[in-house]
Design an enzyme around this catalytic site. Structure first.
Site, PDB file in Angstrom:
ATOM      1  N   ARG A 187      -5.686  -5.984   3.087  1.00 42.54           N
ATOM      2  CA  ARG A 187      -5.462  -7.353   2.558  1.00 42.54           C
ATOM      3  C   ARG A 187      -5.897  -8.169   3.837  1.00 42.54           C
ATOM      4  O   ARG A 187      -5.479  -8.161   5.134  1.00 42.54           O
ATOM      5  CB  ARG A 187      -4.095  -7.750   2.206  1.00 42.54           C
ATOM      6  CG  ARG A 187      -3.942  -7.038   0.615  1.00 42.54           C
ATOM      7  CD  ARG A 187      -2.510  -7.282   0.194  1.00 42.54           C
ATOM      8  NE  ARG A 187      -1.922  -6.030  -0.099  1.00 42.54           N
ATOM      9  CZ  ARG A 187      -0.492  -5.875  -0.110  1.00 42.54           C
ATOM     10  NH1 ARG A 187       0.250  -6.726   0.043  1.00 42.54           N
ATOM     11  NH2 ARG A 187      -0.122  -4.640  -0.233  1.00 42.54           N
TER      12      ARG A 187
ATOM     13  N   GLU B 225      13.082   1.888   1.379  1.00 40.71           N
ATOM     14  CA  GLU B 225      12.933   0.990  -0.106  1.00 40.71           C
ATOM     15  C   GLU B 225      13.681   1.741  -1.274  1.00 40.71           C
ATOM     16  O   GLU B 225      14.319   1.445  -2.019  1.00 40.71           O
ATOM     17  CB  GLU B 225      11.825   0.457  -0.451  1.00 40.71           C
ATOM     18  CG  GLU B 225      11.053  -0.523   0.505  1.00 40.71           C
ATOM     19  CD  GLU B 225       9.708  -0.663   0.761  1.00 40.71           C
ATOM     20  OE1 GLU B 225       9.055   0.496   0.729  1.00 40.71           O
ATOM     21  OE2 GLU B 225       9.191  -1.837   0.733  1.00 40.71           O
TER      22      GLU B 225
ATOM     23  N   ASN C  69       8.865   3.756  -7.623  1.00 43.29           N
ATOM     24  CA  ASN C  69       8.052   2.647  -6.841  1.00 43.29           C
ATOM     25  C   ASN C  69       6.706   2.527  -7.359  1.00 43.29           C
ATOM     26  O   ASN C  69       5.858   3.714  -6.754  1.00 43.29           O
ATOM     27  CB  ASN C  69       8.625   2.819  -5.419  1.00 43.29           C
ATOM     28  CG  ASN C  69       7.662   1.785  -4.308  1.00 43.29           C
ATOM     29  OD1 ASN C  69       7.071   0.886  -4.975  1.00 43.29           O
ATOM     30  ND2 ASN C  69       8.059   1.888  -3.421  1.00 43.29           N
TER      31      ASN C  69
ATOM     32  N   HIS D 123       8.429  -7.918   0.184  1.00 39.44           N
ATOM     33  CA  HIS D 123       9.017  -6.623   0.820  1.00 39.44           C
ATOM     34  C   HIS D 123      10.614  -6.902   0.920  1.00 39.44           C
ATOM     35  O   HIS D 123      11.115  -6.376   1.912  1.00 39.44           O
ATOM     36  CB  HIS D 123       8.405  -6.464   2.397  1.00 39.44           C
ATOM     37  CG  HIS D 123       7.036  -5.999   2.548  1.00 39.44           C
ATOM     38  ND1 HIS D 123       6.120  -6.638   3.204  1.00 39.44           N
ATOM     39  CD2 HIS D 123       6.572  -4.987   1.898  1.00 39.44           C
ATOM     40  CE1 HIS D 123       4.898  -5.814   3.022  1.00 39.44           C
ATOM     41  NE2 HIS D 123       5.145  -4.955   2.214  1.00 39.44           N
TER      42      HIS D 123
END
Ligand code: ADP
Length: 401
Positions: A244, A384, A14, A183
């Site tokens: 962000r 994840e 990742n 996501h």
């Protein structure tokens, strides 16, 4: 590091621009994670590699001088050679943040895929170039080891056309400029967990999945299908995040260009690295820091309030898209660990049938809403890496579900 048990293993990668998270799974059914690791501060003078054996809880730390992605792959390969032997690796699964309009399921990496990912790199210059360089570095070392790309955009690819269409001249849609959503690996994992821990029909209801970490987004899922999401063409949009901005008035681009001579690159840097919680608080991108300072610093208090306000507003919008809400899932660093943020986001959503149970919310596991309330609110830990490993194992067995 010993005691990892017999192979074969699946390696998951990742990779971000300044950090790489990886994990090693024993390829059994179910998969067993045996190692987790992280290389941090890539490109800076004082990089760091930490690798932990989950079985023995032993960790190895190493300081790295100005590491780049290729150096990191070499170090990881050396570590794998010493500890498991490359022969016992079955495959590598990579998280790839953007699959553009072409990729809607996990697939083996091919040279045609790499060419397409290079072509769409301007869609997401924050992530794609470093992900491509990781895949290439592994191919150079092990040309025959299968590598698979697992796309964050894939979860959302079947959203209705109206949710994907951006209200700009039509020619851009044909060029692939659409709402993609991100996501997706986290959302795919959360849906499986909801099926496992929820009631029989929960996954077929009207669901909002809230992934609230450094990057933050929400997905609306109805009848088991993704129907809308907060992020858009890039992961910069939607909710305000650690650094962000989330959604902004597009008029800001020309305003700042005219009044401050701001260039495209400066604007990109501002909205991706200097905005969100950090930009508003001028203190920190980290929610824990801001919660610790909100009593003494009004900028911290405003940043936290803006985050919760926007999250609540998006829940209202996504509930409207689905004609109501049955389940809300909080996940990722903030969603899993902060009862106070969960409570502030839900405060005011009573009109949807939401009512948090204070004690359950403090405990922060499983169902946190009151018995019998109209919306079941849950906290579910996302993973994840497990999702990448599972997708990779499935590809090895002949294809994803
Ligand atoms: P990433 O998106 O990088 O994987 P995480 O999912 O780990 O990030 O989320 C990081 C965020 O979670 C940070 O803003 C951090 O402050 C926040 N966080 C972690 N623990 C807590 C906590 N106990 N209370 C509030 N925020 C928390």
């Amino acid at each position: 590091m010993r005691d990892l048990g017999p192979g074969p293993f699946i390696l998951t990668m990742n990779g971000g621009s300044s950090s790489i998270k990886f994990a090693l799974f024993r390829d059994e059914n179910p998969l067993v994670r045996v190692v987790r690791g992280m290389i941090d501060r890539i490109g800076l003078p004082d990089g760091e590699m930490v690798i932990s054996n989950i079985m023995t809880e032993q960790s190895e730390h190493r300081v790295l001088k100005k590491p780049d992605h290729a150096t990191c792959v070499n170090l990881l390969v050396e570590w794998l050679e010493r500890n498991v032997g490359i022969g016992s690796l079955r495959a590598i699964g990579h998280r790839v943040v953007h699959g553009g309009s072409k990729y809607s399921r996990p697939e083996p990496v091919t040279s045609a895929m790499l060419a397409e990912l290079r072509r769409i790199s301007p869609y997401d210059p924050e992530h794609l170039p470093s992900e491509i360089s990781l895949i290439e570095a592994f191919s150079l070392r092990f040309s025959s080891l299968p590598q698979f790309a697992c796309f964050d955009t894939a979860f959302h690819r079947d959203m209705p056309r109206v949710a994907r269409l951006l209200p700009i001249p039509r020619r851009y849609d044909k060029m692939g400029v659409q709402r993609y959503g991100f996501h997706g690996l986290s959302y795919a994992f959360l849906m499986k967990e909801l099926a496992r821990v929820g009631k029989k029909d929960d996954v077929n209801g009207r669901i909002i999945l809230a992934h609230l970490g450094n990057g933050a987004s929400m997905a609306a899922v109805k009848d088991g299908k993704a129907v809308d999401t907060t992020m858009g063409f890039t992961p910069t949009s939607g909710l305000p995040m650690s650094r962000r901005s989330g959604d902004l008035d597009p008029g800001l681009v020309s305003y700042l260009a005219r009044t401050e001579g701001m260039s495209v690159d400066q604007f990109h840097k501002m909205v991706n690295t200097e905005s969100g919680l950090l930009g508003v608080s001028e203190l920190s991108p980290d929610m824990r820091d801001l919660l610790a300072q909100e009593q003494s610093d009004s900028r911290a208090a405003e940043a936290v309030a803006l985050f919760c306000y926007q999250a609540r507003k998006w829940i209202g919008a996504l509930a409207a898209v689905m004609g109501g809400l049955d389940t809300l899932v909080f996940s990722a660093g903030i969603g899993e660990n902060s009862p106070v943020i969960r409570a502030r986001i839900c405060d005011g959503l009573e009109f949807l049938g939401m009512a948090l149970d204070e004690l359950r919310n403090q405990a922060g596991q499983g169902v946190i809403s009151k018995e019998g309330s109209g919306v079941t609110v849950r906290v579910i830990h996302t993973d994840e890496e497990s999702e990448i490993a599972r997708m990779t194992a499935q590809c090895l067995c002949g294809g994803p579900d």
